[in-house]
Design a protein around this motif. Structure first.
Motif, PDB file in Angstrom:
ATOM      1  N   ALA A  39       0.835  -1.198   0.000  1.00  8.47           N
ATOM      2  CA  ALA A  39       0.000   0.000   0.000  1.00  8.47           C
ATOM      3  C   ALA A  39       0.871   1.249   0.000  1.00  8.47           C
ATOM      4  N   GLY A  40       1.999   1.178   0.701  1.00  8.86           N
ATOM      5  CA  GLY A  40       2.890   2.325   0.776  1.00  8.86           C
ATOM      6  C   GLY A  40       3.575   2.639  -0.532  1.00  8.86           C
ATOM      7  N   ALA A  41       3.577   1.673  -1.466  1.00  8.52           N
ATOM      8  CA  ALA A  41       4.184   1.908  -2.776  1.00  8.52           C
ATOM      9  C   ALA A  41       3.327   2.835  -3.620  1.00  8.52           C
ATOM     10  N   ASN A  42       2.062   2.979  -3.231  1.00  8.03           N
ATOM     11  CA  ASN A  42       1.164   3.881  -3.953  1.00  8.03           C
ATOM     12  C   ASN A  42       1.321   5.308  -3.436  1.00  8.03           C
ATOM     13  N   ALA A  43       0.974   6.236  -4.272  1.00  9.60           N
ATOM     14  CA  ALA A  43       1.107   7.651  -3.891  1.00  9.60           C
ATOM     15  C   ALA A  43       0.265   7.983  -2.667  1.00  9.60           C
ATOM     16  N   ASP A  44      -0.878   7.298  -2.526  1.00  7.89           N
ATOM     17  CA  ASP A  44      -1.789   7.610  -1.423  1.00  7.89           C
ATOM     18  C   ASP A  44      -1.489   6.795  -0.169  1.00  7.89           C
ATOM     19  N   GLY A  45      -0.486   5.908  -0.231  1.00  6.70           N
ATOM     20  CA  GLY A  45      -0.196   5.055   0.910  1.00  6.70           C
ATOM     21  C   GLY A  45       0.517   5.801   2.025  1.00  6.70           C
ATOM     22  N   ASP A  46       0.508   5.207   3.215  1.00  7.36           N
ATOM     23  CA  ASP A  46       1.209   5.764   4.366  1.00  7.36           C
ATOM     24  C   ASP A  46       2.679   5.367   4.242  1.00  7.36           C
ATOM     25  N   GLN A  47       3.490   6.268   3.754  1.00  6.38           N
ATOM     26  CA  GLN A  47       4.882   5.959   3.455  1.00  6.38           C
ATOM     27  C   GLN A  47       5.678   5.586   4.705  1.00  6.38           C
ATOM     28  N   GLN A  48       5.466   6.290   5.790  1.00  2.93           N
ATOM     29  CA  GLN A  48       6.219   6.033   7.003  1.00  2.93           C
ATOM     30  C   GLN A  48       5.880   4.659   7.577  1.00  2.93           C
ATOM     31  N   GLU A  49       4.594   4.364   7.643  1.00  2.00           N
ATOM     32  CA  GLU A  49       4.178   3.071   8.177  1.00  2.00           C
ATOM     33  C   GLU A  49       4.660   1.939   7.279  1.00  2.00           C
ATOM     34  N   ALA A  50       4.598   2.162   5.973  1.00  3.70           N
ATOM     35  CA  ALA A  50       5.062   1.146   5.027  1.00  3.70           C
ATOM     36  C   ALA A  50       6.560   0.917   5.166  1.00  3.70           C
ATOM     37  N   ALA A  51       7.308   1.997   5.351  1.00  8.70           N
ATOM     38  CA  ALA A  51       8.754   1.881   5.504  1.00  8.70           C
ATOM     39  C   ALA A  51       9.114   1.087   6.755  1.00  8.70           C
ATOM     40  N   GLU A  52       8.378   1.313   7.832  1.00  7.60           N
ATOM     41  CA  GLU A  52       8.630   0.582   9.070  1.00  7.60           C
ATOM     42  C   GLU A  52       8.280  -0.893   8.911  1.00  7.60           C
TER      43      GLU A  52
END
Length: 269
Positions: A39-52
């Protein structure tokens, strides 16, 4: 070994790995670590949560990558450097854009990625400058760890192709994660002695179990041993499924992934 850690049976037609009874098992969470990453790979995803979530997955499953790199002919020292660089590349680049969200399996994507990484390892390592002084894995701590909970035949390790060794190490990591979680749960409830006494009987329906001897060693009634072993097996199987679920994007892929890992573990017997 397969029978010891997974609930599996081999038939003439195929290997089958049974999940916990659906009525007894809590629903699998729809949001897992890998689905967060995708989900974080999408523009609308939560980047920080995805990175963690991605960092957590990498720290959990780096061992298969390290084993694969070494089997491809690199020394232990070079394997450490390359594995470190590989994961730093994953965490610092737009690597996630490669993921197919409809068929994403972290195991498959990770293996393909490290294969590609090794094709260009000289240029990549020069660019990354050996991780820039950042340590993703504490190698000294890892080398000092106790032996794996999974007993793997040295003959199997020596004869496996790099890709099959990767899958074996991956499967062993999944099992160890589930066993560690179960041990921590038991310890938190003051039942560590019970876990240690029954751990070797968690996965398969051993015909040679002596409930009478277990009752004596644990100091509880034989009927209580049977009940506690049943409960621990149920929890262990659910934890296994939960660990696998965190690495697939589609919940429908969990059983297929478990079957694949069962087959991988069978090579280590």
């Amino acid at each position: 070994m397969t029978d010891r850690f997974w609930t599996c049976r081999r038939t003439k037609e195929r290997s089958r790995c049974w999940p916990v009874n659906a009525e007894a098992e809590p629903r699998m969470f729809t949001t897992t670590r890998w689905s967060l990453v995708l989900a974080g790979a999408n523009a609308d995803g939560d980047q920080q949560e995805a990175a963690e979530a991605l960092a957590e997955l990498c720290r959990t499953y780096w061992r298969p990558v390290f084993s694969y790199v070494c089997r491809r002919g690199y020394s232990t020292e070079d394997g450490q450097d390359i594995t470190q660089d590989f994961f730093l590349m994953i965490l610092k680049t737009n690597w996630l854009r490669q993921a197919d969200q409809t068929r994403g399996r972290f195991r498959s994507l990770l293996l393909k990625s490290v294969q590609n990484f090794l094709h260009n390892v000289s240029d990549t390592r020069q660019t990354l400058k050996r991780g820039g002084g950042v340590n993703f894995v504490s190698w000294d701590a890892w080398m000092a760890e106790a032996p794996s909970q999974i007993s793997i035949s040295p003959r199997a390790l020596a004869s496996l192709a790099p890709e099959r060794l990767f899958d074996l190490r991956w499967a062993a990591t999944v099992v160890e994660q589930a066993l560690t979680r179960l041990r921590e749960e038991c310890e938190g409830k003051g039942r560590l002695r019970l876990y240690e006494g029954l751990r070797d009987y968690l996965a398969a329906e051993h015909a040679d179990i002596s409930y009478a001897n277990l009752a004596i060693s644990l100091g509880i009634a034989e009927t209580a041993v049977k009940k506690q072993l049943h409960n621990l097996r149920e929890r262990y199987r659910w934890l296994l499924r939960d660990e696998v679920a965190h690495t697939v994007a589609n919940p429908a892929d969990v059983d297929d992934e478990i079957r694949h890992l069962c087959a991988a573990l069978a090579t280590a017997a």
